[in-house]
Design an enzyme around this catalytic site. Structure first.
Site, PDB file in Angstrom:
ATOM      1  N   SER A 252       0.855  -1.193   0.000  1.00 33.08           N
ATOM      2  CA  SER A 252       0.000   0.000   0.000  1.00 33.08           C
ATOM      3  C   SER A 252       0.881   1.229   0.000  1.00 33.08           C
ATOM      4  O   SER A 252       2.063   1.164   0.339  1.00 33.08           O
ATOM      5  CB  SER A 252      -0.920   0.051   1.230  1.00 33.08           C
ATOM      6  OG  SER A 252      -1.957  -0.892   1.131  1.00 33.08           O
ATOM      7  N   SER A 290      -2.735  -3.676  -3.499  1.00 35.41           N
ATOM      8  CA  SER A 290      -2.119  -2.478  -2.936  1.00 35.41           C
ATOM      9  C   SER A 290      -3.180  -1.408  -2.709  1.00 35.41           C
ATOM     10  O   SER A 290      -3.841  -0.963  -3.640  1.00 35.41           O
ATOM     11  CB  SER A 290      -1.037  -1.951  -3.890  1.00 35.41           C
ATOM     12  OG  SER A 290      -0.310  -0.894  -3.311  1.00 35.41           O
ATOM     13  N   ASP A 292      -3.928   2.198  -2.257  1.00 35.77           N
ATOM     14  CA  ASP A 292      -3.196   3.430  -2.553  1.00 35.77           C
ATOM     15  C   ASP A 292      -4.144   4.627  -2.502  1.00 35.77           C
ATOM     16  O   ASP A 292      -5.055   4.744  -3.324  1.00 35.77           O
ATOM     17  CB  ASP A 292      -2.532   3.313  -3.916  1.00 35.77           C
ATOM     18  CG  ASP A 292      -1.622   2.095  -3.992  1.00 35.77           C
ATOM     19  OD1 ASP A 292      -0.634   2.056  -3.235  1.00 35.77           O
ATOM     20  OD2 ASP A 292      -1.914   1.179  -4.772  1.00 35.77           O
TER      21      ASP A 292
END
Length: 376
Positions: A252, A290, A292
């Site tokens: 992340s 991930s 983000d």
């Protein structure tokens, strides 16, 4: 002659450690074209405070907390315009829906690890309720972001406490420029190397408004590392999906953008979208797993949102759309540099499931010279 060879050996042996604790600018590596603020940090934006609390225990606890305060007053009573951009939603950003709905932020922003988000929320709620002037407050929107530090940290142990969260808030200062293995970056990994907290800023010339913009990141993601355009990950043959340790690109990245430009939530969202481009410029791929996120806010008193509004209307003085482009550029450049600073300032760390090395500067620097980023 033997003494000369010995000195050369010692120099080569220590070069990685020497350079690993230097920021990009200390190595004469410049990202973009805009000048930085005096500290080259998010705290260059007047009033913004940053605090960290790092927890390192035994062989397996490597985690922490980072707090970002938009100003030093009562944030609940004097809210700031804010916006959130979700690049990939495989993560947890508590409080995001109210920020998106109302367009403001009423608490410090907390960054921590995935399984301690609720701990941070509880601490921020208690902190806000206990502030003078908030005696009649019955709802608090705590904003807490995270990345998963489960490789280096015993994340299932949920070791962080309310006290750790409050320590980060209470220790926050307007001069904090700490980076690398600190706070929420204590146990993170980026591009297969030790990641961490990174920060950078940009100062627009007076002809473009004279505004300051700062970024702080918690880097914990994968891809093929690029430094100022140099294909470092490719040259080192260390990148996501290559046959190496930590080849999983999931992780992340949390990005916090602050500016003193008077912006409303709509243009702050546009600014957040541009900041996200900074991930791409470092070679990040925003993989499936991930999470983000970008949180952007304005500290300008011209656009503060008081808890109690007098009158039936509210007038705001904001930067018009046509003058946003320099701020867009500033956000991209500062985000790219903050991510790279998080890597350059990180240290090799042994943790719960093994060891993650810092950037091997004895290998990175020759690549940067080969591609013209560094000059002898």
């Amino acid at each position: 002659m033997k003494r000369a060879f010995l000195l050369l050996f010692i120099l080569l042996f220590n070069i990685s450690e020497v350079f690993s604790q230097q920021r990009l600018r200390d190595l004469d590596i410049e990202i973009g074209v805009l000048p930085t603020g005096s500290m080259n940090a998010i705290t260059d934006v007047e009033g913004v405070k940053v605090g960290h609390s790092s927890l390192i225990k035994g062989d397996s606890v490597r985690t922490g907390v980072t707090a970002i305060l938009p100003h030093g007053g009562n944030i609940f009573q004097q809210k700031v315009p804010a916006a959130i951009y979700i690049g990939n939603g495989f993560g947890k950003l508590a409080g995001s829906s109210q920020v998106q709905e109302l367009g403001n932020l009423e608490t410090p922003i907390i960054l921590t690890n995935t399984l301690n988000v609720t701990t941070a929320m509880d601490a921020v709620i208690k902190y806000t309720l206990n502030q003078d002037g908030n005696e009649n407050v019955y709802s608090v929107n705590a904003v807490v972001g995270e990345t998963n530090d489960g490789f280096l940290n015993d994340i299932r142990g949920q070791h962080l406490t309310n006290e750790d969260m409050l320590t980060a808030i209470e220790n926050a200062t307007t001069e904090n420029t700490e980076e690398g293995n600190v706070g929420a970056g204590t146990g993170t990994v980026a591009f297969g190397f030790k990641g961490g907290v990174g920060t950078a800023s940009r100062k627009l010339p007076e002809s473009l408004g004279g505004y300051t913009l700062g970024v702080l990141v918690q880097s914990n993601f994968g891809g093929v590392l690029e430094i100022a355009g140099a294909p470092v990950g490719r040259e080192l043959q260390q990148f996501s999906f290559n046959d190496r340790l930590m080849n999983n690109a999931d992780g992340s990245c949390m990005i916090v953008v602050a500016t003193d430009a008077p912006l409303d939530s709509r243009n702050l969202e546009r600014l957040a979208k541009r900041a996200f481009l900074g991930i791409a410029k470092t070679g990040g791929i925003v993989s499936n797993g991930s999470g983000d996120y970008v949180i952007a806010f304005s500290t300008s008193e011209k656009v503060r949102v008081p808890y109690r509004v007098e009158g039936d209307t509210q007038s705001l003085e904001v930067v018009p759309n046509d003058l946003m482009s320099p701020l867009f550029m500033a956000a991209i450049e500062a985000t790219e540099e903050a991510i790279l600073n998080s890597l350059f300032m990180a240290e090799t760390t042994k943790g719960h499931h093994g060891t993650i090395g810092a950037l091997p500067m004895e290998k990175v620097l020759p690549v940067l010279r080969e591609y013209g980023v560094l000059r002898d």
